[in-house]
Motif scaffolding. Structure first.
Motif, short mmCIF file in Angstrom:
data_model
loop_
_atom_site.label_atom_id
_atom_site.label_comp_id
_atom_site.label_asym_id
_atom_site.label_seq_id
_atom_site.Cartn_x
_atom_site.Cartn_y
_atom_site.Cartn_z
N PRO A 1 1.04 -1.27 0.09
CA PRO A 1 -0.08 0.18 -0.05
C PRO A 1 0.96 1.20 -0.16
O PRO A 1 0.35 2.30 -0.52
N GLU A 2 2.04 1.17 0.46
CA GLU A 2 2.69 2.51 0.49
C GLU A 2 3.64 2.74 -0.58
O GLU A 2 4.49 3.48 -0.51
N ALA A 3 3.44 1.88 -1.56
CA ALA A 3 4.48 2.02 -2.77
C ALA A 3 4.28 3.13 -3.32
O ALA A 3 2.86 3.77 -3.64
N PRO A 4 5.22 4.01 -3.96
CA PRO A 4 4.85 5.42 -4.28
C PRO A 4 3.89 5.55 -5.66
O PRO A 4 3.18 6.61 -5.73
N TRP A 5 3.59 4.41 -6.37
CA TRP A 5 2.74 4.57 -7.40
C TRP A 5 1.62 4.09 -7.15
O TRP A 5 0.52 4.51 -7.91
N VAL A 6 1.21 3.52 -5.87
CA VAL A 6 -0.19 3.28 -5.76
C VAL A 6 -1.33 4.21 -5.55
O VAL A 6 -2.36 4.05 -6.36
N GLU A 7 -1.10 5.29 -5.15
CA GLU A 7 -1.96 6.40 -5.01
C GLU A 7 -2.28 6.97 -6.36
O GLU A 7 -3.49 7.23 -6.77
N ALA A 8 -1.25 7.16 -7.39
CA ALA A 8 -1.35 7.77 -8.55
C ALA A 8 -2.02 6.74 -9.30
O ALA A 8 -3.14 7.30 -10.17
N ILE A 9 -2.04 5.60 -9.29
CA ILE A 9 -3.01 4.46 -10.17
C ILE A 9 -4.31 4.49 -9.58
O ILE A 9 -5.11 4.63 -10.40
N GLU A 10 -4.64 4.44 -8.18
CA GLU A 10 -5.59 4.30 -7.90
C GLU A 10 -6.67 5.63 -8.12
O GLU A 10 -7.78 5.30 -8.29
#
Length: 411
Positions: A282-291
């Motif tokens: 969940p803390e991976a830097p790209w997760v928020e951007a993809i979601e």
């Protein structure tokens, strides 16, 4: 033109069907004159019955019949006036107005949200157009020239001094690959992405065949940021090279999905992002951007996005794993950790990870008593997160705990 002819014929057919349906006889509410007419007819029958019973004389019956017949004629004339031409004309006018309004609204709506004048565009044709646009899209230099200027931001004076020093060193030692890598990274941190991609490009030229996938993906990222998010052919080439060497790299996979989404191929972007989310913490830097984007990408691709598609099994040992070890023997703990740690070490070597991932690997090596391996991972993490004090604090704490545990076990 063929579309408009077909649409016009359909409208005429529908209008004709509605017109014919309106002309067909149907049940309607009877007007007042019809009720009056029925009452008068009943009165005539009643007169005949009264004559038969002898309650009316023939002379009285004649007068009664004459009066009721007159009323019947008046009621019949009124009925003809209500249900004849006037009502028929009114109903016809309403139907014509309704049909004309419906067709006018349809034409107006299509002119607003449709594509009048465009030919049919099957899937193969659309893909061909997209691929042609991809092949002829602007290059990096054009994109950078057209990109808006970035707003100036405050820069730490100490970091700026370090970058100035690095620039001087590179001028004096232009073939210093380590210095070029540090300069590119620090220029990017300052937001000088054009300077960063210049330094990284020089580094790649010097490294040649020895350049890693991470080197190429870093270069692609700098190109993308220099063009304010636009993924040029040069950035795509760098991504392809980087992912060929490190196909599991999260940053590279994120930008590959972004590239396809940006270029009108959500059908190719979606599976890349879905798989990446399933495999990421969940803390991976790209997760928020993809979601933030994946729902729209799925919608454009015509796919109903099921949240279950994004659920993946956790990777690498976590707090729950270590808690589960408390009741096991030392040999069982070691066997369990050996199983998990191999996958975590491989992932960090190929993809990188968060400070917590590195700390977990160090902790695992400490439990196994492999202090040399823990030391190597700690040193690698120090170099990876050299510019992030908070990350180093997490890694150093894990390393101290691992060494203490290994030392206690040795005693």
């Amino acid at each position: 033109m063929a579309f408009w002819i077909a649409a016009g014929l359909i409208c005429l057919v529908v209008a004709a069907l509605v017109w014919l349906a309106s002309r067909a006889p149907g049940r309607a509410e009877a007007p007042k004159a019809a009720y009056d007419l029925q009452v008068y007819r009943d009165q005539l029958k009643e007169v005949e019955r009264d004559v038969a019973r002898g309650t009316l004389t023939e002379a009285e019956a004649v007068r009664a019949r004459t009066e009721v017949s007159r009323r019947i004629l008046d009621a019949d004339r009124a009925l003809q006036a209500d249900g004849g031409e006037r009502q028929q004309g009114k109903g016809t006018a309403l139907i014509v107005i309704g049909l004309c309004a419906t067709m006018a609204i349809a034409v107006f709506t299509y002119s607003r949200i449709g594509a009048p004048g465009y030919p049919d565009l099957p899937l193969e044709g659309r893909i061909a157009l997209i691929e042609d646009a991809r092949a002829n899209r602007p290059d990096q230099a054009t994109a950078e020239a057209q990109a808006p200027e970035r707003p100036e931001r405050e820069v730490d004076a100490e970091r700026l001094a370090q970058v100035e020093q690095l620039r001087t060193i590179i001028e004096q030692r232009p073939e210093d690959t380590r210095g070029l890598g540090l300069l590119a990274a620090n220029e990017a941190m300052l937001g000088n992405f054009r300077a960063a991609r210049n330094a990284q490009g020089r580094l790649l030229d010097l490294l040649g065949e020895e350049a890693t996938g991470r080197n190429w993906i870093d270069y692609a990222e700098m190109l993308i940021f220099a063009a304010r998010g636009y993924i040029s052919p040069e950035a795509e080439d760098a991504l392809v090279r980087g992912l060929a060497l490190e196909p599991r790299d999260g940053t590279g996979r994120y930008f590959a999905g972004q590239m396809y989404a940006q270029q009108g191929r959500p059908d190719l972007a979606l599976p890349i992002w879905v798989n990446l989310l399933r495999e990421s913490r969940p803390e991976a830097p790209w997760v928020e951007a993809i979601e933030a984007q994946i729902a729209e990408v799925a919608f454009v691709a015509g796919v109903e996005l099921d949240p279950a598609m994004l659920e993946g099994a956790p990777r690498g040992p976590g707090p729950a794993d270590f808690a589960a070890m408390e009741g096991l023997s030392a040999d069982e703990q070691a066997e369990m950790i050996e199983t998990m740690v191999a996958g975590l070490a491989d992932r960090l070597a190929n993809e990188g990870g968060t400070p917590q991932d590195w700390a977990q690997l160090i902790t695992a090596y400490g439990v196994l008593g492999r202090t040399n391996a823990a030391q190597i991972v700690h040193d690698d993490a120090q170099a990876t997160f050299a510019d992030f004090p908070e990350a180093l604090a997490v890694i150093d704490e894990a390393f101290r705990a691992a060494m203490a545990r290994a030392g206690g076990a040795a005693e």
